[in-house]
Design a protein around this motif. Sequence first.
Motif, PDB file in Angstrom:
ATOM      1  N   TYR A 126     -25.732  10.068 -14.933  1.00 48.03           N
ATOM      2  CA  TYR A 126     -24.663  10.266 -13.952  1.00 48.03           C
ATOM      3  C   TYR A 126     -24.066   8.921 -13.530  1.00 48.03           C
ATOM      4  O   TYR A 126     -22.851   8.757 -13.495  1.00 48.03           O
ATOM      5  CB  TYR A 126     -25.195  11.026 -12.733  1.00 48.03           C
ATOM      6  CG  TYR A 126     -24.181  11.170 -11.626  1.00 48.03           C
ATOM      7  CD1 TYR A 126     -23.217  12.162 -11.677  1.00 48.03           C
ATOM      8  CD2 TYR A 126     -24.176  10.307 -10.530  1.00 48.03           C
ATOM      9  CE1 TYR A 126     -22.278  12.301 -10.664  1.00 48.03           C
ATOM     10  CE2 TYR A 126     -23.251  10.433  -9.521  1.00 48.03           C
ATOM     11  CZ  TYR A 126     -22.307  11.434  -9.592  1.00 48.03           C
ATOM     12  OH  TYR A 126     -21.375  11.560  -8.598  1.00 48.03           O
ATOM     13  N   GLY A 161     -22.600  18.944  -3.158  1.00 44.02           N
ATOM     14  CA  GLY A 161     -21.686  18.043  -3.843  1.00 44.02           C
ATOM     15  C   GLY A 161     -20.271  18.121  -3.301  1.00 44.02           C
ATOM     16  O   GLY A 161     -20.005  18.787  -2.306  1.00 44.02           O
ATOM     17  N   TRP A 201     -26.645  17.247  -6.995  1.00 44.63           N
ATOM     18  CA  TRP A 201     -25.910  17.469  -5.760  1.00 44.63           C
ATOM     19  C   TRP A 201     -26.640  18.518  -4.934  1.00 44.63           C
ATOM     20  O   TRP A 201     -26.217  19.667  -4.827  1.00 44.63           O
ATOM     21  CB  TRP A 201     -24.484  17.914  -6.045  1.00 44.63           C
ATOM     22  CG  TRP A 201     -23.619  16.853  -6.644  1.00 44.63           C
ATOM     23  CD1 TRP A 201     -23.793  15.512  -6.538  1.00 44.63           C
ATOM     24  CD2 TRP A 201     -22.444  17.044  -7.435  1.00 44.63           C
ATOM     25  NE1 TRP A 201     -22.792  14.849  -7.210  1.00 44.63           N
ATOM     26  CE2 TRP A 201     -21.953  15.768  -7.769  1.00 44.63           C
ATOM     27  CE3 TRP A 201     -21.759  18.155  -7.874  1.00 44.63           C
ATOM     28  CZ2 TRP A 201     -20.810  15.578  -8.529  1.00 44.63           C
ATOM     29  CZ3 TRP A 201     -20.620  17.966  -8.634  1.00 44.63           C
ATOM     30  CH2 TRP A 201     -20.151  16.694  -8.956  1.00 44.63           C
ATOM     31  N   GLU A 213     -23.985  18.755 -12.042  1.00 45.59           N
ATOM     32  CA  GLU A 213     -24.220  20.197 -11.889  1.00 45.59           C
ATOM     33  C   GLU A 213     -25.442  20.640 -12.685  1.00 45.59           C
ATOM     34  O   GLU A 213     -26.262  21.413 -12.208  1.00 45.59           O
ATOM     35  CB  GLU A 213     -22.989  20.993 -12.340  1.00 45.59           C
ATOM     36  CG  GLU A 213     -21.827  20.911 -11.396  1.00 45.59           C
ATOM     37  CD  GLU A 213     -22.023  21.729 -10.144  1.00 45.59           C
ATOM     38  OE1 GLU A 213     -22.666  22.790 -10.188  1.00 45.59           O
ATOM     39  OE2 GLU A 213     -21.530  21.292  -9.096  1.00 45.59           O
ATOM     40  N   MET A 214     -25.556  20.163 -13.901  1.00 45.40           N
ATOM     41  CA  MET A 214     -26.656  20.561 -14.772  1.00 45.40           C
ATOM     42  C   MET A 214     -27.993  20.005 -14.280  1.00 45.40           C
ATOM     43  O   MET A 214     -29.009  20.687 -14.335  1.00 45.40           O
ATOM     44  CB  MET A 214     -26.385  20.050 -16.195  1.00 45.40           C
ATOM     45  CG  MET A 214     -27.375  20.516 -17.231  1.00 45.40           C
ATOM     46  SD  MET A 214     -26.893  20.044 -18.900  1.00 45.40           S
ATOM     47  CE  MET A 214     -26.717  18.284 -18.779  1.00 45.40           C
ATOM     48  N   VAL A 232     -19.342  15.290 -13.521  1.00 41.76           N
ATOM     49  CA  VAL A 232     -19.486  16.575 -12.843  1.00 41.76           C
ATOM     50  C   VAL A 232     -20.460  17.467 -13.610  1.00 41.76           C
ATOM     51  O   VAL A 232     -21.327  18.113 -13.018  1.00 41.76           O
ATOM     52  CB  VAL A 232     -18.114  17.262 -12.678  1.00 41.76           C
ATOM     53  CG1 VAL A 232     -18.272  18.682 -12.159  1.00 41.76           C
ATOM     54  CG2 VAL A 232     -17.223  16.455 -11.745  1.00 41.76           C
ATOM     55  N   GLY A 233     -20.345  17.487 -14.935  1.00 40.35           N
ATOM     56  CA  GLY A 233     -21.244  18.306 -15.737  1.00 40.35           C
ATOM     57  C   GLY A 233     -22.700  17.893 -15.608  1.00 40.35           C
ATOM     58  O   GLY A 233     -23.582  18.743 -15.433  1.00 40.35           O
ATOM     59  N   MET A 247     -15.150  21.598  -5.235  1.00 35.53           N
ATOM     60  CA  MET A 247     -14.608  21.794  -6.579  1.00 35.53           C
ATOM     61  C   MET A 247     -13.081  21.790  -6.559  1.00 35.53           C
ATOM     62  O   MET A 247     -12.447  21.504  -7.569  1.00 35.53           O
ATOM     63  CB  MET A 247     -15.144  23.088  -7.200  1.00 35.53           C
ATOM     64  CG  MET A 247     -16.575  22.978  -7.648  1.00 35.53           C
ATOM     65  SD  MET A 247     -16.749  21.710  -8.916  1.00 35.53           S
ATOM     66  CE  MET A 247     -18.284  20.970  -8.431  1.00 35.53           C
ATOM     67  N   GLY A 258     -28.783  19.143 -11.199  1.00 34.28           N
ATOM     68  CA  GLY A 258     -29.090  19.419  -9.800  1.00 34.28           C
ATOM     69  C   GLY A 258     -29.053  18.179  -8.927  1.00 34.28           C
ATOM     70  O   GLY A 258     -29.814  18.068  -7.966  1.00 34.28           O
TER      71      GLY A 258
END
Length: 116
Positions: free
Chosen positions: A5, A64, A60, A55-56, A51-52, A67, A58
């Motif tokens: 990230y 987070g 956030w 999200e994947m 972002v991917g 959107m 965890g």
Amino acid sequence: MEFLYHAFAVLHFVGWAIVLGGYFVSMRTPGLNKGVFHGAATAAVAGILMVGVAEMGGLWDDGGPSMTKIGIKLVISLIIAVLAFLAVKKGDKVSPALKHSIGALTLVNIIVAVFV
């Protein structure tokens, strides 16, 4: 995942720095620096990957960012990339309006990132 990230975040920031720097360098020349398109594409792809990964993985836990904010930033990023692509294709015949819209939209994208 956290390292990945942060690596994408660095690429995202570097991409926007290239866009803004290339815009400022090109202000007194008839064309647009070719790096502006590459910076915009890098920033857009790195932002999507950030972002991917978040999200994947965890990352956030607090939910987070909104959107809606991410979507607005994505649309602006894609518009900047398309405008930069068109400006680079025009060579030295870039209109000042096209060039300044790239710079203005870049600043809008940064403002949305910081204040929204």
